[in-house]
Design an enzyme around this catalytic site. Structure first.
Site, PDB file in Angstrom:
ATOM      1  N   ALA A  61       1.048  -1.072  -0.166  1.00 51.48           N
ATOM      2  CA  ALA A  61       0.075  -0.073   0.132  1.00 51.48           C
ATOM      3  C   ALA A  61       1.007   1.176   0.043  1.00 51.48           C
ATOM      4  O   ALA A  61       1.837   1.109   0.537  1.00 51.48           O
ATOM      5  CB  ALA A  61      -0.906  -0.061   1.551  1.00 51.48           C
ATOM      6  N   GLY A 102       0.859  -5.022   0.973  1.00 52.43           N
ATOM      7  CA  GLY A 102      -0.149  -5.208   0.272  1.00 52.43           C
ATOM      8  C   GLY A 102       0.279  -5.615  -1.376  1.00 52.43           C
ATOM      9  O   GLY A 102      -0.710  -6.448  -1.834  1.00 52.43           O
ATOM     10  N   GLU A 125       3.812  -5.193   7.611  1.00 51.39           N
ATOM     11  CA  GLU A 125       2.934  -4.064   8.215  1.00 51.39           C
ATOM     12  C   GLU A 125       3.444  -3.900   9.559  1.00 51.39           C
ATOM     13  O   GLU A 125       3.021  -2.595  10.060  1.00 51.39           O
ATOM     14  CB  GLU A 125       1.500  -4.393   7.873  1.00 51.39           C
ATOM     15  CG  GLU A 125       1.067  -4.399   6.577  1.00 51.39           C
ATOM     16  CD  GLU A 125       1.396  -5.322   5.676  1.00 51.39           C
ATOM     17  OE1 GLU A 125       2.188  -6.409   6.110  1.00 51.39           O
ATOM     18  OE2 GLU A 125       0.698  -5.676   4.601  1.00 51.39           O
TER      19      GLU A 125
HETATM   20  N1  3HC Z   1       4.624   3.293  -0.232  1.00 51.75           N
HETATM   21  C1  3HC Z   1       5.176   4.339  -0.515  1.00 51.75           C
HETATM   22  N2  3HC Z   1       6.401   4.852  -0.721  1.00 51.75           N
HETATM   23  C2  3HC Z   1       7.242   3.589  -0.646  1.00 51.75           C
HETATM   24  C3  3HC Z   1       6.803   2.433  -0.158  1.00 51.75           C
HETATM   25  C4  3HC Z   1       5.477   2.085   0.044  1.00 51.75           C
HETATM   26  N3  3HC Z   1       4.955   0.867   0.517  1.00 51.75           N
HETATM   27  N4  3HC Z   1       7.726   1.544   0.217  1.00 51.75           N
HETATM   28  C5  3HC Z   1       8.940   2.320  -0.058  1.00 51.75           C
HETATM   29  N5  3HC Z   1       8.574   3.597  -0.570  1.00 51.75           N
HETATM   30  C6  3HC Z   1       9.725   4.559  -0.897  1.00 51.75           C
HETATM   31  C7  3HC Z   1      10.197   5.320   0.169  1.00 51.75           C
HETATM   32  O1  3HC Z   1       9.551   6.179   0.892  1.00 51.75           O
HETATM   33  C8  3HC Z   1      11.459   5.731  -0.805  1.00 51.75           C
HETATM   34  O2  3HC Z   1      10.869   7.100  -1.306  1.00 51.75           O
HETATM   35  P1  3HC Z   1      11.940   8.289  -1.325  1.00 51.75           P
HETATM   36  O3  3HC Z   1      12.873   8.103  -2.330  1.00 51.75           O
HETATM   37  O4  3HC Z   1      11.013   9.395  -1.827  1.00 51.75           O
HETATM   38  O5  3HC Z   1      12.442   8.536   0.078  1.00 51.75           O
HETATM   39  C9  3HC Z   1      11.537   4.972  -1.721  1.00 51.75           C
HETATM   40  O6  3HC Z   1      10.214   4.006  -1.921  1.00 51.75           O
HETATM   41  C10 3HC Z   1      12.756   3.891  -1.756  1.00 51.75           C
HETATM   42  O7  3HC Z   1      12.552   3.296  -0.117  1.00 51.75           O
HETATM   43  P2  3HC Z   1      13.947   2.975   0.591  1.00 51.75           P
HETATM   44  O8  3HC Z   1      14.978   3.863   0.825  1.00 51.75           O
HETATM   45  O9  3HC Z   1      13.372   2.128   1.843  1.00 51.75           O
HETATM   46  O10 3HC Z   1      14.374   1.864  -0.476  1.00 51.75           O
HETATM   47  P3  3HC Z   1      15.142   0.368  -0.268  1.00 51.75           P
HETATM   48  O11 3HC Z   1      15.382  -0.049  -1.629  1.00 51.75           O
HETATM   49  O12 3HC Z   1      15.973   0.511   0.720  1.00 51.75           O
HETATM   50  O13 3HC Z   1      13.786  -0.315   0.079  1.00 51.75           O
HETATM   51  C11 3HC Z   1      11.738  -1.408   0.134  1.00 51.75           C
HETATM   52  C12 3HC Z   1      12.612  -0.720  -0.703  1.00 51.75           C
HETATM   53  C13 3HC Z   1      12.143  -2.730   0.713  1.00 51.75           C
HETATM   54  C14 3HC Z   1      10.527  -1.516  -0.509  1.00 51.75           C
HETATM   55  C15 3HC Z   1      11.385  -0.548   1.587  1.00 51.75           C
HETATM   56  O14 3HC Z   1      11.134   0.748   1.138  1.00 51.75           O
HETATM   57  C16 3HC Z   1      10.281  -1.161   2.543  1.00 51.75           C
HETATM   58  O15 3HC Z   1      10.480  -1.920   3.260  1.00 51.75           O
HETATM   59  N6  3HC Z   1       9.056  -0.230   2.326  1.00 51.75           N
HETATM   60  C17 3HC Z   1       7.979  -0.579   3.198  1.00 51.75           C
HETATM   61  C18 3HC Z   1       7.047  -1.884   2.614  1.00 51.75           C
HETATM   62  C19 3HC Z   1       5.935  -1.741   3.603  1.00 51.75           C
HETATM   63  O16 3HC Z   1       5.937  -1.361   4.698  1.00 51.75           O
HETATM   64  N7  3HC Z   1       4.764  -2.285   2.983  1.00 51.75           N
HETATM   65  C20 3HC Z   1       3.639  -2.209   3.579  1.00 51.75           C
HETATM   66  C21 3HC Z   1       2.719  -1.235   3.285  1.00 51.75           C
HETATM   67  S1  3HC Z   1       1.405  -1.396   4.200  1.00 51.75           S
HETATM   68  C22 3HC Z   1       0.442  -2.259   3.514  1.00 51.75           C
HETATM   69  O17 3HC Z   1       0.598  -2.595   2.503  1.00 51.75           O
HETATM   70  C23 3HC Z   1      -0.956  -2.379   4.018  1.00 51.75           C
HETATM   71  C24 3HC Z   1      -1.775  -3.317   3.422  1.00 51.75           C
HETATM   72  O18 3HC Z   1      -1.622  -4.572   4.173  1.00 51.75           O
HETATM   73  C25 3HC Z   1      -3.198  -2.871   3.235  1.00 51.75           C
END
Ligand code: 3HC
Ligand code: NAI
Length: 703
Positions: A61, A102, A125
């Site tokens: 998400a 997501g 999450e």
């Molecule tokens: N949404 C929006 N932006 C995201 C994102 C996401 N889920 N995940 C990463 N980004 C963005 C970061 O904010 C960053 O943006 P920026 O360049 O503007 O600062 C860019 O992507 C790169 O992120 P990282 O610096 O962390 O890059 P890495 O390559 O080191 O890591 C990653 C990539 C493994 C995808 C890491 O960013 C990560 O762990 N992201 C979080 C993933 C997450 O928590 N997903 C769950 C979301 S909640 C959800 O899905 C709810 C659902 O269950 C309904």
């Protein structure tokens, strides 16, 4: 950005295209649903591949959309996943690089999944204080088994696709592609194969229809609850994950989905999740410097010099050795050099003993460390960090020598914690190459690195140091030049308040307990005993000259006059039993405080824990607002990062600025006005910083 649609032969390919990680924002969700509709309507299409462009299948998400109307606008993620499930043509998720949150839930809605090796698969999450909210808790246990799935959901940690594919009986991946490069072609062929298989109209497989049971049932979940509960104090999400995954084993699928949604929405509203989501964004924002473009060329750092092998120099050197960067470490005397090296060895050996470091790795690291007494050995270093005594005269000698020997283009850094980096830079003929790199003790452990930007520090020097910080696994935050930079400048106000509280009626143990209950790792007095009360004493003596009118409690000076410097002298604000670190409330200290009050004619009053916490925290917040106004920090969230990674501020409260905003800036200002009425306090200090007054007047927050 949206998702693209192409047809290859008889296979439609829907490609999520929302850089950087194909977050499932509204436009992306709309694009997927439109693609599915087009594919259903096209008679030529017999199967659909769903994949992601660039460096991810999907990171989940869109976190940046959370809290906005777009996050819940239709088609929401549940609707998208249902549309995938209901497709009459087989949908094949082709996952690669990153399939998280997501994104993984979307793939789990598909009829089939093919994965590239090396894909990081996770339901992270929980790290945002949430649980998977689009079926992850219901579907992952069905394809991986309850225990593997629960471990992934509760930890949020990524697991590689090939590792998951190797689990006997797993149904997460129907096929592994031979490489990421061949995934698109293999996915097309697999889709074609599945289209042929289902050409007879046979039902398409859905994860929701798989069974979900644990042989030990409730007993297993009770065990999991005990384990998880013990590790997740102050965080509600992990235990909720256990509850909801248990429901996956006891409730029909759709009822379980409703329970998951309910829990997801409830967690989304918790202050803990709010703080963790703030942390996610703040951490990434801190690495960006407003006027330094991300594509600024960086200098090559293949070798590092460290001057001073004391408390800080040794730890600093270890950071680079750990990252495979050779270090030359310089001292003025052989004994000091030997002592410094012995400490580094001792630290590594402790890691080897605990099984955290392999013997051969330890030897490799030590082999990259070159001790020296000669500045000539630093002439080829790309970066030289000074960590000598905190005296301007000593820094002057060191930087003049560095200027004479360092090669052109070398970055010259100081680890000073209080001195003027501009003055240090002026000792050289290359102030553009000088920067502050303020590590925190123990430097090989603490995450925080304050990068102090001098007036003349070049942009490429800053860009290089920020990138290097990432390489040595530090959280770097840029600070302008001022006394104490961001962190220590704020902590001084916090310490002053702690002193006033003693004068007014509190005892060290009450102050410490109140702020530790709030979530700080250690209260100000335990911290003083650990760091050494003589350090603050030296600073106060300097202050007495620089700012003679500054009000502060004399109790800390009286303590030092008694020789109670802290743990190192076996006595400080607390008493200590030799060889132990437990802080025992001290009768001697309590009597000293009471006598001091009597000498000053102060009648002690009872002070509530709430007042203690507010005075300590809001003192930092007010100072932080001045820091923002002066441009020392470029954003409030940077200040939070300093406190979360360097000062033990409770993570689940999101840092001092986030906490103040959650408390309500109006309420913060009202409390400050109340504190200003206290004749025992520093009334001028409690005048709210102009920025705070302005934000309250405009009804705005820091963000
Ligand atoms: N949404 C929006 N932006 C995201 C994102 C996401 N889920 N995940 C990463 N980004 C963005 C970061 O904010 C960053 O943006 P920026 O360049 O503007 O600062 C860019 O992507 C790169 O992120 P990282 O610096 O962390 O890059 P890495 O390559 O080191 O890591 C990653 C990539 C493994 C995808 C890491 O960013 C990560 O762990 N992201 C979080 C993933 C997450 O928590 N997903 C769950 C979301 S909640 C959800 O899905 C709810 C659902 O269950 C309904
Ligand atoms: P320390 O006293 O433990 O070590 C300083 C070392 O520098 C000693 O080994 C000394 O022999 C050596 N030294 C002195 N003059 C030298 C010279 N001219 N050339 C080469 N070596 C020389 O001090 P510590 O605690 O490591 O502090 C070093 C610097 O780091 C100071 O600027 C301090 O303010 C800063 N700092 C200290 C922190 C701490 O918690 N100790 C935290 C963050 C920064």
């Amino acid at each position: 950005m949206s998702a693209s649609y192409e047809v290859h032969g008889h296979v439609a390919v829907i490609t999520m295209n929302n850089p950087p990680v194909n977050g499932l924002g509204l436009a992306n969700r709309q694009g997927i649903v439109e693609g599915l509709k087009k594919a259903q309507a096209d008679e030529n299409v017999t199967a659909i591949v769903l994949t992601g462009a660039g460096k991810a299948f999907s990171g989940g998400a869109d976190i940046k959309e959370f809290g906005s109307p777009k996050a819940i606008a239709e088609p929401n993620l549940l609707t998208v996943i249902r549309a995938v499930e209901l497709s009459t043509k087989p949908v094949i998720a082709a996952v690669h690089s990153v399939a998280m949150g997501g994104g993984l839930e979307l793939a789990l809605g598909a009829h089939y999944r093919i994965a590239a090796p090396g894909t990081a698969v996770a339901l992270p999450e929980v790290k945002l204080g949430l649980l998977p909210g689009a079926g992850g808790t219901m579907r992952l246990p069905r394809v991986l088994g309850v225990e593997v799935a629960l471990n992934m959901i509760v930890s949020g940690e990524p697991v590689k696709s090939e590792q998951l594919a190797a689990i006997p009986g797993q149904k997460l991946f129907d096929k592994m592609a031979s490489s990421a490069e061949s995934l698109p072609a293999e996915a097309l062929a697999f889709a074609q194969e599945m289209a042929t298989k289902h050409a007879d109209g046979s039902a398409l497989p859905l994860v929701r229809n798989l069974p979900c049971k644990h042989p030990k049932g409730a007993a297993y979940f009770q065990f999991a609850r005990n384990m998880v509960g013990g590790m997740s104090k102050n965080y509600p999400a992990p235990l909720k994950c256990v509850d909801v995954v248990e429901m996956a084993t006891t409730l029909p699928f759709d009822q379980g989905m409703l329970k998951e949604r309910e829990a997801f929405m409830a967690l989304m509203a918790t202050p803990e999740s709010n703080a963790l989501r703030h942390l996610f964004i703040a951490e990434r924002a801190a690495s960006k410097i407003p006027d330094v473009p991300e594509d600024t060329p960086k200098r090559k750092i293949d070798s590092v010099g460290v001057i001073g092998a004391g408390t800080m120099g040794g730890g600093i050197a270890m950071n680079f050795l750990n990252a495979g960067i050779p270090v030359t470490i310089l001292e003025t005397k052989q004994e000091a050099l030997d002592r410094g090296l012995a400490t580094i060895r001792k630290n590594y050996e402790a890691q080897v003993k605990k099984g955290k470091l392999k013997q051969d790795k330890y030897e490799q690291r030590m082999a990259m460390l070159k001790p020296t007494l000669s500045y000539d050995d630093l002439s080829q270093a790309d970066l030289i960090i000074e960590a000598v005594f905190e005296e301007m005269g000593v820094k002057e000698v060191v930087f003049k020598q560095l200027d004479a020997v360092a090669k052109a283009g070398a970055i010259l850094a100081s680890n000073t914690s209080t001195l003027d980096v501009n003055q240090i830079a002026s000792f050289t003929k290359r102030p553009q190459d000088v920067v502050g790199m303020h590590f925190f003790s123990p430097a090989n452990v603490m995450k925080l690195l304050e990068v102090v930007r001098g007036e003349k520090t070049a942009k490429d020097v800053l860009a290089t140091v920020m990138a290097l910080a990432k390489k040595i696994k530090k959280t770097a935050v840029v600070s302008g030049v001022c006394d104490g930079f961001i962190g220590n400048r704020m902590i001084e106000q916090y310490s002053r308040q702690a002193g006033f509280l003693l004068e007014e009626g509190a005892l060290p143990q009450q102050v410490d307990k109140a702020i530790e209950k709030f979530g700080f790792a250690m209260g100000p007095f335990r911290m003083g005993d650990l760091a050494g009360n003589d350090i603050g004493w030296a600073i106060r003596k300097r202050r007495a000259v620089e700012r003679a009118n500054m009000k502060y409690s004399k109790t800390a000076d009286l303590l030092c006059e008694m020789g109670r410097y802290g743990q190192k002298t076996g006595a400080g604000w607390y008493d200590y039993v030799p060889g132990k670190r437990d802080a025992i409330p001290s009768t001697v200290v309590n009597e000293m405080i009471e006598k001091h009050r009597a000498d000053q004619g102060i009648k002690a009053r009872k002070i509530s824990d709430d007042e203690i916490v507010q005075r300590l925290v809001f003192a930092m917040v007010n100072e932080a607002c001045h820091i923002l106004e002066e441009g020392i920090a470029s954003r409030a969230s940077d200040i939070d990062m300093v406190y979360l990674t360097g000062y033990g501020f409770p993570i689940y409260r999101g840092g001092p600025m986030h906490y103040a905003q959650t408390f309500g800036l109006y309420n913060v200002v009202t409390a400050m006005q109340r504190f200003a009425q206290n004749p025992m306090d520093d009334q001028a200090f409690w005048t709210p910083a102009p920025l705070l007054t302005k934000l309250v007047a405009e009804g705005r927050g820091f963000d």
